[in-house]
Design a protein around this motif. Structure first.
Motif, PDB file in Angstrom:
ATOM      1  N   TYR A 144      83.492  10.699  10.879  1.00 27.24           N
ATOM      2  CA  TYR A 144      83.393  11.271  12.226  1.00 27.24           C
ATOM      3  C   TYR A 144      82.839  12.691  12.221  1.00 27.24           C
ATOM      4  O   TYR A 144      82.079  13.077  13.110  1.00 27.24           O
ATOM      5  CB  TYR A 144      84.765  11.251  12.910  1.00 27.24           C
ATOM      6  CG  TYR A 144      85.068   9.952  13.626  1.00 27.24           C
ATOM      7  CD1 TYR A 144      84.600   8.738  13.151  1.00 27.24           C
ATOM      8  CD2 TYR A 144      85.826   9.927  14.791  1.00 27.24           C
ATOM      9  CE1 TYR A 144      84.869   7.549  13.796  1.00 27.24           C
ATOM     10  CE2 TYR A 144      86.111   8.736  15.452  1.00 27.24           C
ATOM     11  CZ  TYR A 144      85.625   7.551  14.941  1.00 27.24           C
ATOM     12  OH  TYR A 144      85.901   6.368  15.592  1.00 27.24           O
ATOM     13  N   ASN A 145      83.222  13.472  11.219  1.00 33.44           N
ATOM     14  CA  ASN A 145      82.765  14.867  11.177  1.00 33.44           C
ATOM     15  C   ASN A 145      81.319  15.015  10.724  1.00 33.44           C
ATOM     16  O   ASN A 145      80.742  16.102  10.835  1.00 33.44           O
ATOM     17  CB  ASN A 145      83.666  15.699  10.250  1.00 33.44           C
ATOM     18  CG  ASN A 145      85.012  15.979  10.872  1.00 33.44           C
ATOM     19  OD1 ASN A 145      85.105  16.289  12.056  1.00 33.44           O
ATOM     20  ND2 ASN A 145      86.072  15.858  10.093  1.00 33.44           N
TER      21      ASN A 145
ATOM     22  N   VAL B 262      87.594  13.946  16.582  1.00 29.99           N
ATOM     23  CA  VAL B 262      88.587  12.996  16.079  1.00 29.99           C
ATOM     24  C   VAL B 262      89.803  13.080  16.993  1.00 29.99           C
ATOM     25  O   VAL B 262      90.352  14.159  17.207  1.00 29.99           O
ATOM     26  CB  VAL B 262      88.995  13.346  14.632  1.00 29.99           C
ATOM     27  CG1 VAL B 262      90.158  12.477  14.179  1.00 29.99           C
ATOM     28  CG2 VAL B 262      87.812  13.208  13.697  1.00 29.99           C
TER      29      VAL B 262
ATOM     30  N   THR C 183      85.958   8.375  22.143  1.00 29.09           N
ATOM     31  CA  THR C 183      84.909   8.744  21.185  1.00 29.09           C
ATOM     32  C   THR C 183      84.731   7.698  20.091  1.00 29.09           C
ATOM     33  O   THR C 183      83.738   7.729  19.370  1.00 29.09           O
ATOM     34  CB  THR C 183      85.193  10.111  20.531  1.00 29.09           C
ATOM     35  OG1 THR C 183      86.473  10.084  19.887  1.00 29.09           O
ATOM     36  CG2 THR C 183      85.162  11.226  21.558  1.00 29.09           C
ATOM     37  N   HIS C 184      85.683   6.766  19.968  1.00 32.63           N
ATOM     38  CA  HIS C 184      85.504   5.703  18.969  1.00 32.63           C
ATOM     39  C   HIS C 184      84.213   4.921  19.237  1.00 32.63           C
ATOM     40  O   HIS C 184      83.522   4.526  18.296  1.00 32.63           O
ATOM     41  CB  HIS C 184      86.694   4.734  18.993  1.00 32.63           C
ATOM     42  CG  HIS C 184      87.967   5.326  18.505  1.00 32.63           C
ATOM     43  ND1 HIS C 184      88.077   5.966  17.282  1.00 32.63           N
ATOM     44  CD2 HIS C 184      89.209   5.372  19.061  1.00 32.63           C
ATOM     45  CE1 HIS C 184      89.328   6.381  17.118  1.00 32.63           C
ATOM     46  NE2 HIS C 184      90.023   6.037  18.170  1.00 32.63           N
TER      47      HIS C 184
ATOM     48  N   GLY D 270      81.260   6.688  17.872  1.00 35.60           N
ATOM     49  CA  GLY D 270      81.148   6.472  16.433  1.00 35.60           C
ATOM     50  C   GLY D 270      80.481   5.142  16.134  1.00 35.60           C
ATOM     51  O   GLY D 270      79.612   5.045  15.257  1.00 35.60           O
TER      52      GLY D 270
END
Length: 514
Positions: free
Chosen positions: A152-153, A194, A199-200, A203
């Motif tokens: 994620y980062n 995160v 936001t999933h 991703g």
């Protein structure tokens, strides 16, 4: 560009039920906005995304186990509702470009809003991922297990932007999403937050090109977020796949594989691994008994709340303090405690609201810190069933706040302090007030919210002059706590606030009406 009313209303219901994230205490702002739902939605639906700038978020270091951690983000409450509404309204555009669910390849966060206000398809899950891996390996001799490092980062913002464009997202919606990401990462062009549930799907959006590349190369695979299993028929082919995958990730968006989690399995080895990943794996017979009882009353739904009064005396026996302490002790006695599993067990206790593990959690908090968020959710869940001295428990929690390991991490502190805002019975008002002056703003916010729950209006009055110097998260807490002031004094104070912030305005209007 304005969002549809039904999207905003759905998003508000979602965050009220599931909060903004599993990692942080739920902001009380969501419940207040739900209380004034029509007013809030009427104001939100008039927002022009092209002119609306994201508000400051909060970032904390959250432990995964004793030595590893992740950086988690808590969005401004209105920003989270807007983000969730965007995903609800336009998420199908992303889902339409993903590999079909029926191909049994991509299992992570399949967009499918449910009637219970959840965003994703509950039948396409982590367990389904491993069941399909188990089924597929029967046709192969080898498999490669891969994991994307710090996924994620490391997601590249330009990749997100390009994919949103390919999905035909409206231009102003795309720009707002990119502004949100840039504001969180301080203009660094990598990383998505995160924590927020919505936001999933971003991703998953970023990995559409990777999934397509694997398919076009004729590779059979299963993926759950950043965990990927690729099937093959020789060890040499497996080695080649590792290099191919490294090249795909590098060329697509400069991602890399995590060396420690890259492994070649024989068919038998992966078969056994899949079985171990799909089993409940209770640590002892006592936990197995508890799990079976919870499944009986919840139909295996982890979000179902079970009324403790529905349990028979023989069933309650298995939840006794002796057995619960044995289970928790056994988890912690391992050379490398399985915190993932321990957190899972605490969430099951929270489903029932059974208070038998309270004292153990408090007494062993130093070694339970990787599970601190779940401990706090558990302590909130037992609110109606804990019959011991709440004030004494509150005193013990405050003592814990002075321990070196808790003081070393702001996330630990706000998580524990949030308990006082959610349960006035914990009391200890004088000690809370004494902590305020020398605490960081994140902790001050929780103390202000505790003042709200304990009706500490006379102390709140003393802080009115410092309102303008507070950060925006504390200002909101202060507006909420101002409801403990006498009506006329409160209205006079709130009428002269000049924050030029929609959420503060909505909270102020709510507070004046109380």
């Amino acid at each position: 560009m304005k969002l549809q009313e039904n999207s905003l209303r759905w998003a508000l219901n979602h965050v009220v039920k599931y909060s903004d994230t599993d990692l942080f205490p739920k902001p009380v702002e969501f419940d207040i906005l739900y209380e004034i739902e029509n007013e809030a939605i009427n104001r939100l639906k008039d927002i022009d995304l092209g002119n609306y700038q994201p508000n400051p978020s909060r970032r904390f270091i959250v432990p995964k186990d004793e030595i590893s951690y992740r950086i988690a983000t808590q969005l401004d409450p209105l920003d989270n509702i807007i983000l969730t509404a965007i995903i609800y309204e336009f998420g199908q555009l992303i889902e339409n470009r993903r590999i079909l669910v029926s191909e049994n390849k991509v299992f992570g966060y399949r967009f499918a809003p449910q009637s219970d206000w959840s965003l994703y398809n509950p039948s396409v899950s982590w367990s389904e991922f491993w069941l399909n891996c188990k089924n597929k390996i029967s046709s192969y001799k080898y498999a490669v297990s891969l994991d994307i490092a710090d996924f994620y980062n490391q997601i590249y913002h330009h990749n997100i932007e390009n994919q949103l464009e390919d999905c035909k997202f409206p231009n102003q919606v795309k720009k707002w999403l990119m502004n949100l990401l840039e504001s969180i990462t301080a203009k660094v062009s990598r990383g998505i937050p995160v924590g927020p549930h919505a936001t999933h799907l971003l991703g998953e959006l970023s990995l559409i090109p990777v999934d397509n590349s694997l398919s076009w190369k004729g590779l059979d695979f299963c993926r759950f977020v950043d965990d990927i299993i690729i099937f093959c028929n020789s060890k040499q082919e497996a080695s080649i796949i590792i290099y191919q995958m490294a090249e795909i990730l590098d060329k697509q968006q400069r991602l890399i594989l995590q060396r420690q989690k890259t492994k070649i399995y024989t068919a038998d080895e992966l078969h056994q691994h899949c079985i171990s990943m799909t089993k409940d794996q209770p640590i002892n017979n006592h936990e197995e008994n508890i799990i079976n009882i919870i499944k009986m009353y919840s139909s295996s739904n982890p979000y179902t709340t079970i009324n403790i009064t529905n349990l028979s005396d023989p069933q309650l026996y298995f939840f006794s303090r002796h057995f619960v302490n044995q289970i928790l002790s056994e988890y912690l006695s391992s050379e490398q405690p399985n915190y993932t599993r321990l957190r899972w067990f605490l969430r099951r206790l929270s489903q029932v609201g059974i208070p038998s593990g309270v004292e153990f959690c408090i007494e062993n908090i130093d070694i339970l810190t990787p599970a601190i968020s779940d401990i706090c959710h558990y302590l909130i869940a037992v609110n109606n069933n804990y019959n011991s001295n709440w004030k004494l428990l509150g005193s013990k929690i405050l003592n814990i706040l002075s321990s070196e390991i808790i003081k070393s991490n702001e996330y630990f502190q706000i998580t524990l302090m949030s308990l006082f805002a959610r349960n006035a019975s914990l009391n200890n008002a004088s000690r809370l007030i004494a902590l305020y002056q020398n605490s960081p703003s994140s902790l001050r916010r929780e103390i202000l919210l505790s003042a709200y729950s304990q009706n500490m209006g006379d102390w709140i009055r003393e802080l009115k002059e410092s309102y303008t110097s507070m950060d925006i998260w504390c200002k909101r807490a202060f507006i909420i706590a101002s409801t403990s002031l006498p009506v006329e004094e409160r209205k006079f104070f709130l009428n002269y606030l000049k924050d030029n912030n929609l959420l503060n305005e909505l909270l102020g209007k709510w507070a004046k009406s109380k």
